[in-house]
Design a protein around this motif. Structure first.
Motif, PDB file in Angstrom:
ATOM      1  N   ILE A  52       0.853  -1.199   0.000  1.00 33.15           N
ATOM      2  CA  ILE A  52       0.000   0.000   0.000  1.00 33.15           C
ATOM      3  C   ILE A  52       0.885   1.244   0.000  1.00 33.15           C
ATOM      4  CG2 ILE A  52      -1.532   1.381   1.472  1.00 33.15           C
ATOM      5  CD1 ILE A  52      -2.919  -1.264   2.242  1.00 33.15           C
ATOM      6  N   VAL A  98       1.480   4.333  -2.927  1.00 34.28           N
ATOM      7  CA  VAL A  98       1.379   5.787  -2.708  1.00 34.28           C
ATOM      8  C   VAL A  98       2.671   6.468  -3.145  1.00 34.28           C
ATOM      9  CG1 VAL A  98       1.203   7.577  -0.921  1.00 34.28           C
ATOM     10  CG2 VAL A  98      -0.287   5.577  -0.829  1.00 34.28           C
ATOM     11  N   LYS A 139       3.051   6.684  -6.918  1.00 26.96           N
ATOM     12  CA  LYS A 139       2.179   7.735  -7.482  1.00 26.96           C
ATOM     13  C   LYS A 139       2.777   9.114  -7.255  1.00 26.96           C
ATOM     14  CE  LYS A 139      -2.311   5.660  -7.546  1.00 26.96           C
ATOM     15  NZ  LYS A 139      -3.442   5.310  -6.735  1.00 26.96           N
ATOM     16  N   PRO A 164      -5.313   6.911   1.622  1.00 27.42           N
ATOM     17  CA  PRO A 164      -4.101   7.087   0.827  1.00 27.42           C
ATOM     18  C   PRO A 164      -3.662   8.554   0.752  1.00 27.42           C
ATOM     19  CG  PRO A 164      -5.702   5.766  -0.384  1.00 27.42           C
ATOM     20  CD  PRO A 164      -6.368   6.226   0.869  1.00 27.42           C
ATOM     21  N   GLU A 165      -4.660   9.441   0.678  1.00 27.36           N
ATOM     22  CA  GLU A 165      -4.341  10.882   0.532  1.00 27.36           C
ATOM     23  C   GLU A 165      -3.604  11.392   1.759  1.00 27.36           C
ATOM     24  OE1 GLU A 165      -7.358   9.153  -1.261  1.00 27.36           O
ATOM     25  OE2 GLU A 165      -8.080  10.118   0.562  1.00 27.36           O
ATOM     26  N   LEU A 217      -1.522   9.764   3.745  1.00 30.97           N
ATOM     27  CA  LEU A 217      -0.112   9.359   3.698  1.00 30.97           C
ATOM     28  C   LEU A 217       0.633  10.231   2.695  1.00 30.97           C
ATOM     29  CD1 LEU A 217       2.195   7.484   4.490  1.00 30.97           C
ATOM     30  CD2 LEU A 217       1.394   5.851   2.780  1.00 30.97           C
TER      31      LEU A 217
END
Lengths: 120, 488
Positions: free
Chosen positions: A15, A19, A22, A106-107, A109
């Protein structure tokens, strides 16, 4: 920019890797516990460490205290389920730069990584 | 022992009776021969004597020659009653080899003569054209060798002739790397004749596509001066132009296809064209056209799906089954002999199936998302008080939900574009300029109407306000011209 992910859960590592990729960070090293993390940190000198707390062999806090003896500048973000205030303070005293409590989106992190890397 | 004593010991053998050793040298000085007469005293015949005799004649005696003399004398001593010859030979120079091109690309590996002899060779696959992509090595320039000098028996050096460099003319389409490999810089066909190497971005076939050329499969435009014969195939991601006619062949073009003299496929040939088709005639052709179809004379006995418009305005559409997403303009529709002619208006099964696939995928993603939401809700109470494992599980699910959401957004955007394209192309109208014959079947929105009697044009066929098929006579040439229009 080298990033070291320290977590005994492969899913959590994947995970966090997702991130990071990206955000454009592709030089990613993984460690499964504190012992593994110490040797990989020494070999790779990462710029950022994402560190879990509860791990076998050596937990995140012990790793952090050992690591910080010789590495004052590396950004360390604790990504953990440990949410109690005393534990947070303990981590900050040991030298963590920031703290993210699971579960997280996710945002969150991504935001914290960007924030920490911009301020250093 | 004195000479006199030796004469007494060997009566008849004295200095005067020992024959001379003679050395003959060839005119090119590449061979020197020592003649040993029969009965020559063996004790006197030593390696040193032989060497000195050669050297007196200017012959170079090195270690190699000495070894050779020694080996010869063994034989001489074994048969002293015979005469013998010891030959010293020079070394011819080994001339260098000229540089040459070593063909690397697989396309060069076929030996046509060998293939002709091998049983079971598929002659359709004998492709004489070498197609390359950027970055592919084509051949390697092997440098020449300098050779090895020789020498004559007197030790004089004989110079070897060095090999010549290979000179290949090349242009920007080929790059030579440090190892001498020639690398294609563009996609295309290799044009190599031993003196020139380049990549051409269009394959030009001067004659027919037949057993001489084999099937063609490339990544560039193809132009065929002749015809495409039965059962051959021409496949490219770009465009194909055939100046002659296309027989019962297979044509796959990622872009456009032009058949200047048409295609008569005898129900064995087929076309798959990404964009537009322009043909003099299409006869017994099946397949798919992604863009527009223009046929000059007639479209007969074909089974086609056309993703754009169809223009046979100077000819006829008959005895065919055609799905047309865009407008159809034809002079005649159907046949006087009432052969079955089916036209599906505003229809493209392929396009529609892609849209359906996309919609199904979106629906599946939506279900996944719902499940994620339900699972998260169930674990929601663990956010603050749950175990570490539960909280990790929630994090994983949040990430999964985020990924599904991203995928949904991406697919929705693509589906929006796809539907917009479909709607922009869809035009369920037919214009028949001269005659629509009985027996023609027109299907729109799943409803088929069979024409029971001949109808004289100009006719405008479309969907009425009641969503049903409507056939109108066009009152004037101006109206006809306006409706026919030109398609982009």
């Amino acid at each position: 920019m080298k990033v070291l992910i320290v977590d005994d859960s492969r899913t959590m590592r994947n995970i966090q890797k997702g991130v990071l990729k990206k955000l454009g960070y592709t030089d990613i090293i993984e460690a499964v516990d504190g012992v593994d993390a110490l040797s990989k940190a020494q070999a790779n000198t990462p710029d950022l460490i994402l560190l879990d707390w509860n791990m076998p062999n050596m937990d995140g806090l012990t790793f952090l205290k050992t690591f910080r003896k010789n590495n004052g500048s590396t950004v360390v973000i604790m990504v953990t389920t440990e949410a109690e205030k005393t534990r947070v303070v303990e981590a900050i005293k040991a030298g963590v730069n920031n703290y993210l409590i699971k579960p997280f989106a996710p945002e969150s992190l991504a935001e914290i990584i960007n924030k920490m890397l911009q301020t250093t | 022992m004195s000479t006199l004593d030796s004469n007494l010991e060997h009566p008849g053998v004295g200095p005067d009776s020992i024959p001379e050793l003679v050395v003959h040298t060839s005119s090119d000085k590449m061979e020197a021969v020592l003649e040993i007469p029969a009965g020559y005293p063996g004790l006197m015949l030593t390696e040193d004597l032989c060497s000195i005799t050669f050297q007196e004649r200017g012959i170079l005696i090195g270690i190699e020659e000495q070894t050779h003399i020694h080996e010869c004398l063994v034989q001489v001593r074994a048969t002293p009653q015979q005469s013998h010859r010891i030959a010293i030979r020079g070394k011819n120079p080994i001339h260098g080899t000229d540089g040459f091109a070593e063909l690397i690309h697989d396309g060069f590996s076929r030996d046509e003569r060998h293939e002709a002899e091998v049983e079971g060779t598929d002659h359709y696959e004998r492709n004489q054209f070498v197609s390359v992509k950027p970055g592919q090595p084509i051949l390697r320039i092997v440098p020449p060798t300098s050779g090895e000098d020789g020498r004559n028996v007197e030790g004089k050096s004989l110079a070897a002739r060095a090999g010549k460099e290979l000179t290949l003319r090349m242009d920007d389409s080929v790059l030579v790397d440090a190892s001498g490999s020639c690398i294609a810089q563009i996609a295309g066909i290799v044009d190599y004749d031993g003196e020139r190497l380049r990549i051409v971005s269009k394959l030009e076939v001067p004659g027919n596509v037949d057993f001489k050329t084999g099937n063609i499969e490339v990544d560039c435009d193809v132009e065929i001066a002749g015809s495409v014969r039965d059962l051959f195939s021409v496949v490219t991601s770009k465009s194909i132009t055939v100046r002659g006619c296309v027989e019962a062949a297979t044509i796959h073009a990622g872009e456009n296809f032009t058949a200047c003299k048409g295609m008569a496929a005898r129900q064995k040939g087929q076309i798959q064209v990404g964009r537009n088709v322009n043909a003099a005639i299409l006869n017994n052709v099946s397949g798919r056209v992604g863009g527009n179809l223009v046929v000059n004379k007639e479209l007969v006995n074909c089974t086609l799906e056309v993703g754009g418009s169809i223009d046979v305005s100077a000819g006829a559409v008959l005895a065919s089954s055609i799905h047309a997403l865009g407008k159809v303009v034809t002079a005649e529709l159907g046949s006087a002999s009432e052969l079955s002619t089916k036209l599906f208006l505003g229809s493209s099964p392929k396009f529609e199936s892609v849209i359906a696939l996309g919609e199904n995928h979106l629906a599946a993603l939506a279900k996944k998302m719902e499940k994620c939401d339900r699972d998260l809700e169930a674990l929601g109470i663990a956010q603050k008080r749950g175990t570490a494992d539960q909280r990790e599980a929630i994090t994983e699910m949040m990430f999964a939900k985020s990924s599904i959401d991203e995928e949904i957004q991406l697919y929705e955007s693509k589906m929006h574009q796809l539907r917009a394209l479909y709607n922009s192309k869809k035009d369920a109208r037919v214009i028949v300029k001269k005659m629509m014959y009985a027996g023609t079947e027109l299907t729109v929105n799943g409803v088929t109407t069979k024409i029971s009697e001949n109808r004289k044009g100009p006719l405008l066929i479309g969907i009425g306000s009641d969503k049903k098929l409507e056939i109108k006579e066009m009152a004037s040439d101006a109206h006809l011209a306006a409706e026919s229009g030109s398609e982009s």
